[in-house]
Structures are given as structure tokens and as C-alpha cells.
Design a protein around this motif. Sequence first.
Motif, PDB file in Angstrom:
ATOM      1  N   ARG A  30     -23.149   3.054 -21.095  1.00 48.80           N
ATOM      2  CA  ARG A  30     -23.876   2.645 -22.300  1.00 48.80           C
ATOM      3  C   ARG A  30     -24.360   1.211 -22.085  1.00 48.80           C
ATOM      4  O   ARG A  30     -23.548   0.277 -21.985  1.00 48.80           O
ATOM      5  CB  ARG A  30     -22.971   2.726 -23.517  1.00 48.80           C
ATOM      6  CG  ARG A  30     -23.688   2.409 -24.846  1.00 48.80           C
ATOM      7  CD  ARG A  30     -22.717   2.485 -26.012  1.00 48.80           C
ATOM      8  NE  ARG A  30     -22.147   3.816 -26.139  1.00 48.80           N
ATOM      9  CZ  ARG A  30     -22.733   4.818 -26.779  1.00 48.80           C
ATOM     10  NH1 ARG A  30     -23.908   4.633 -27.350  1.00 48.80           N
ATOM     11  NH2 ARG A  30     -22.143   5.992 -26.859  1.00 48.80           N
ATOM     12  N   LEU A  31     -25.666   1.042 -21.978  1.00 50.36           N
ATOM     13  CA  LEU A  31     -26.246  -0.270 -21.706  1.00 50.36           C
ATOM     14  C   LEU A  31     -26.787  -0.865 -23.001  1.00 50.36           C
ATOM     15  O   LEU A  31     -27.598  -0.238 -23.679  1.00 50.36           O
ATOM     16  CB  LEU A  31     -27.362  -0.153 -20.668  1.00 50.36           C
ATOM     17  CG  LEU A  31     -26.937   0.511 -19.349  1.00 50.36           C
ATOM     18  CD1 LEU A  31     -28.126   0.660 -18.430  1.00 50.36           C
ATOM     19  CD2 LEU A  31     -25.836  -0.283 -18.669  1.00 50.36           C
ATOM     20  N   PRO A  32     -26.351  -2.065 -23.380  1.00 48.15           N
ATOM     21  CA  PRO A  32     -26.785  -2.655 -24.648  1.00 48.15           C
ATOM     22  C   PRO A  32     -28.219  -3.145 -24.575  1.00 48.15           C
ATOM     23  O   PRO A  32     -28.764  -3.348 -23.487  1.00 48.15           O
ATOM     24  CB  PRO A  32     -25.814  -3.832 -24.826  1.00 48.15           C
ATOM     25  CG  PRO A  32     -25.460  -4.215 -23.426  1.00 48.15           C
ATOM     26  CD  PRO A  32     -25.428  -2.936 -22.641  1.00 48.15           C
ATOM     27  N   PRO A  33     -28.852  -3.347 -25.744  1.00 50.60           N
ATOM     28  CA  PRO A  33     -30.202  -3.925 -25.751  1.00 50.60           C
ATOM     29  C   PRO A  33     -30.207  -5.315 -25.122  1.00 50.60           C
ATOM     30  O   PRO A  33     -29.251  -6.075 -25.274  1.00 50.60           O
ATOM     31  CB  PRO A  33     -30.553  -3.991 -27.240  1.00 50.60           C
ATOM     32  CG  PRO A  33     -29.626  -3.025 -27.901  1.00 50.60           C
ATOM     33  CD  PRO A  33     -28.374  -3.039 -27.101  1.00 50.60           C
ATOM     34  N   THR A  34     -31.272  -5.624 -24.395  1.00 51.91           N
ATOM     35  CA  THR A  34     -31.440  -6.945 -23.804  1.00 51.91           C
ATOM     36  C   THR A  34     -32.874  -7.399 -24.009  1.00 51.91           C
ATOM     37  O   THR A  34     -33.770  -6.578 -24.233  1.00 51.91           O
ATOM     38  CB  THR A  34     -31.116  -6.945 -22.305  1.00 51.91           C
ATOM     39  OG1 THR A  34     -31.945  -5.979 -21.651  1.00 51.91           O
ATOM     40  CG2 THR A  34     -29.651  -6.603 -22.051  1.00 51.91           C
ATOM     41  N   THR A  83     -21.546  13.882 -20.858  1.00 49.71           N
ATOM     42  CA  THR A  83     -20.480  12.959 -20.470  1.00 49.71           C
ATOM     43  C   THR A  83     -20.395  11.818 -21.484  1.00 49.71           C
ATOM     44  O   THR A  83     -21.412  11.235 -21.856  1.00 49.71           O
ATOM     45  CB  THR A  83     -20.732  12.381 -19.069  1.00 49.71           C
ATOM     46  OG1 THR A  83     -20.858  13.449 -18.136  1.00 49.71           O
ATOM     47  CG2 THR A  83     -19.582  11.482 -18.644  1.00 49.71           C
ATOM     48  N   GLU A  84     -19.176  11.511 -21.925  1.00 49.33           N
ATOM     49  CA  GLU A  84     -18.985  10.438 -22.905  1.00 49.33           C
ATOM     50  C   GLU A  84     -19.289   9.085 -22.266  1.00 49.33           C
ATOM     51  O   GLU A  84     -18.760   8.750 -21.204  1.00 49.33           O
ATOM     52  CB  GLU A  84     -17.553  10.447 -23.436  1.00 49.33           C
ATOM     53  CG  GLU A  84     -17.312   9.422 -24.528  1.00 49.33           C
ATOM     54  CD  GLU A  84     -15.903   9.475 -25.078  1.00 49.33           C
ATOM     55  OE1 GLU A  84     -15.556   8.603 -25.899  1.00 49.33           O
ATOM     56  OE2 GLU A  84     -15.151  10.389 -24.685  1.00 49.33           O
ATOM     57  N   ALA A  85     -20.140   8.304 -22.932  1.00 47.01           N
ATOM     58  CA  ALA A  85     -20.597   7.031 -22.372  1.00 47.01           C
ATOM     59  C   ALA A  85     -19.631   5.902 -22.698  1.00 47.01           C
ATOM     60  O   ALA A  85     -19.061   5.844 -23.793  1.00 47.01           O
ATOM     61  CB  ALA A  85     -21.987   6.695 -22.891  1.00 47.01           C
ATOM     62  N   GLN A  86     -19.474   4.993 -21.749  1.00 45.00           N
ATOM     63  CA  GLN A  86     -18.653   3.812 -21.908  1.00 45.00           C
ATOM     64  C   GLN A  86     -19.463   2.581 -21.497  1.00 45.00           C
ATOM     65  O   GLN A  86     -20.343   2.664 -20.643  1.00 45.00           O
ATOM     66  CB  GLN A  86     -17.397   3.895 -21.026  1.00 45.00           C
ATOM     67  CG  GLN A  86     -16.540   5.122 -21.251  1.00 45.00           C
ATOM     68  CD  GLN A  86     -15.806   5.082 -22.582  1.00 45.00           C
ATOM     69  OE1 GLN A  86     -15.563   4.001 -23.119  1.00 45.00           O
ATOM     70  NE2 GLN A  86     -15.456   6.250 -23.109  1.00 45.00           N
ATOM     71  N   VAL A  87     -19.149   1.438 -22.107  1.00 46.41           N
ATOM     72  CA  VAL A  87     -19.755   0.183 -21.684  1.00 46.41           C
ATOM     73  C   VAL A  87     -19.043  -0.281 -20.419  1.00 46.41           C
ATOM     74  O   VAL A  87     -17.811  -0.363 -20.397  1.00 46.41           O
ATOM     75  CB  VAL A  87     -19.633  -0.896 -22.775  1.00 46.41           C
ATOM     76  CG1 VAL A  87     -20.193  -2.229 -22.285  1.00 46.41           C
ATOM     77  CG2 VAL A  87     -20.334  -0.450 -24.044  1.00 46.41           C
ATOM     78  N   PRO A  88     -19.750  -0.550 -19.321  1.00 47.04           N
ATOM     79  CA  PRO A  88     -19.088  -0.993 -18.084  1.00 47.04           C
ATOM     80  C   PRO A  88     -18.286  -2.264 -18.320  1.00 47.04           C
ATOM     81  O   PRO A  88     -18.706  -3.158 -19.067  1.00 47.04           O
ATOM     82  CB  PRO A  88     -20.249  -1.238 -17.116  1.00 47.04           C
ATOM     83  CG  PRO A  88     -21.376  -0.432 -17.660  1.00 47.04           C
ATOM     84  CD  PRO A  88     -21.209  -0.433 -19.148  1.00 47.04           C
ATOM     85  N   SER A  89     -17.128  -2.364 -17.685  1.00 48.66           N
ATOM     86  CA  SER A  89     -16.279  -3.543 -17.833  1.00 48.66           C
ATOM     87  C   SER A  89     -16.606  -4.571 -16.755  1.00 48.66           C
ATOM     88  O   SER A  89     -17.199  -4.244 -15.716  1.00 48.66           O
ATOM     89  CB  SER A  89     -14.806  -3.152 -17.727  1.00 48.66           C
ATOM     90  OG  SER A  89     -14.511  -2.696 -16.414  1.00 48.66           O
ATOM     91  N   ALA A  90     -16.207  -5.805 -16.990  1.00 55.06           N
ATOM     92  CA  ALA A  90     -16.453  -6.870 -16.025  1.00 55.06           C
ATOM     93  C   ALA A  90     -15.738  -6.589 -14.708  1.00 55.06           C
ATOM     94  O   ALA A  90     -16.209  -6.983 -13.638  1.00 55.06           O
ATOM     95  CB  ALA A  90     -15.992  -8.205 -16.603  1.00 55.06           C
TER      96      ALA A  90
END
Length: 310
Positions: A30-34, A83-90
Motif C-alpha cells: 500500500r503506497l501512500p499519496p505523494t 492479497t491483503e495490502a500492507q505499508v512497507p516497513s523501514a
Amino acid sequence: MDVLSEALASMRTAAPRSVRTDGRAPWAMRLPPTAGAGFHVVLHGACWIYPSEHSMTPIALGPGDVIFVRDSAGYILADHPDTEAQVPSAEQYTARPPVGALQVGGDGAPTSLLCGNYHLDGQRPHPLLRQLPEVIHLPARHGRHPELAAAVGLLSSELDNPRAGSYGIVPALIDALLLYILRAWIDEQPSSVSTGWAAALRDPAIAAALAVIHEQPAVTWTVQSLADHVGLSRAAFARRFALMVGEPPLAYLTRWRLTIAARLLREDDLPVGAIALRAGYGSEFAFNKAFKREYGLAPGRYRRQTRSAA
């Protein structure tokens, strides 16, 4: 004058950022708006892309496919739409010049992408950017857009096997990729379409008018002098220009003059008076007034704010 290159250069506020993403099924990011515009190139494997709010049908992507997202709104890249989306972690990200590296997913089928962001001025976008569709999908097909395909192939090769010079080659290819994407989109527009920037850049008279505005913005152009320059009557030129470009000739001229001025204020140390002359204003007072009306700040303050934020 290359109007397309100049228009894009006027919108860019920083170098593009990019990361190579290697995923193994199951994976979904899941990629946030930029700010700016986003792009994705499938280097190997296959995946899907769709907005976070599912406002469009998911698009299937294969090797060599290119996606351009005009406003870089939030969206999801996944091995499958279910597939359930996740925000990538650092912790999944590694700084690895010339681009970052991101590892996601499990131990299934692999997919590699180059994902990135072009920093463009979204508050005052060039009319060309406003007319682009929200998403441009350029599938890889034999014989289609050979220059774009070649750039993607070179990027893939440099990222798979970095060698001496890759640090300079990869950023240059990513920078050029935006021009290849927009050129491919323009080439795909039907010749029967008579409105919009794709039509304007193909039309000999309007393209010539845009070129001379970009090349000589300080000239005291009028609608009549521009029409004379391209060999049309005043009425025919004004009507055709507004239909294709999206605004009247002198409105575009004013926009372009102030765009040039803003770029010089951000990037150059010229005095404000010298910038005013380059932008076609006979006095610094008139320039200050026009610039503040468009940007909400006096030129000197705009220069300080944009440089401190860089």
C-alpha cells in the motif's frame, strides 16, 4: 525549441526518487499519496496495480510494462488483487545506490519492479500535465514504442548487473523515462483528435506558436503577431490555440513567463530585476505585481522559501 522538454523542465522541482522492489508471492504494498507523479516499470515477473479505494479496475502488468500515475495518489501494487495490502516497513528498505532496494512478500513467484516519483509542481501544473489521464498504462509489445522499450531494457540491465558507470547511468535513464512515457502517450493519441496537447504538438501552426513563445518569451507578443508568425488569421489562430492548449494565447504566454521566472528564482542567483527582463516585464514593479498575483508571494520571498525548503 523542444516544447515538451521545456514544459516538463518547468514543472520539476527536484531530482526523481526511485527504489527497486523485489517481491515474492504473496505480496501487496500500500503506497501512500505523494507530491508529484509516480511511475512503475516491471523489470521481471507480473503484478497488479489499483488505487487504494478501488475506484478503477485493477490493471494486470507484465514484463516491460510501464505505468505512469499523474497525481501519485495512494494505490496498491500486488501479486494479486485479493492479497491483503500492507505499508512497507523501514526494515524492508535498504539504501543501495544508484536506487534503493525493497524486499517484500513470501517465498512464491518473484516479481521485480522499479518504482519512483517525479517531483513536479502540483500547485501550478503546466496545462500539459492537467490534460494527462490519471493513469497511463504502456504495455510492452513487440515493435511498440521502441525507444521506451530500449530505455526499460537498459534500466533492467543496469539494475540487474551494476558495473562501472551505473551510478550515473541509472539516474539519467530514470530522468529520461518521463519524456519517453509522455512521448509514447502522445504518439498513441488518434490523429482524428483535434483538441488537447497531443493535437497541439502535432499541429504545425500551434506547435510553431508554442515553440516561439518558449524560445522568445520576452518579446512583446500579441495574438496578431503570433498569428502572423504561423501564417493564420487572428481569429483562426486564437480559436485553434485555445481549443488545443486549453487557454488563450496571451494567457499561456503570461503563464509561461511567470513559470520561467519562478524557475530562475529557485535555481539562479540573478537579481530580481534581471529575471523580470528575461520574463518579458519592462519594470521590476510590474513583474513583482504579476508574480505575487500568481504565486501569492513577492519574488524575493518566494526565492527564500523555495530554497530553504529544498
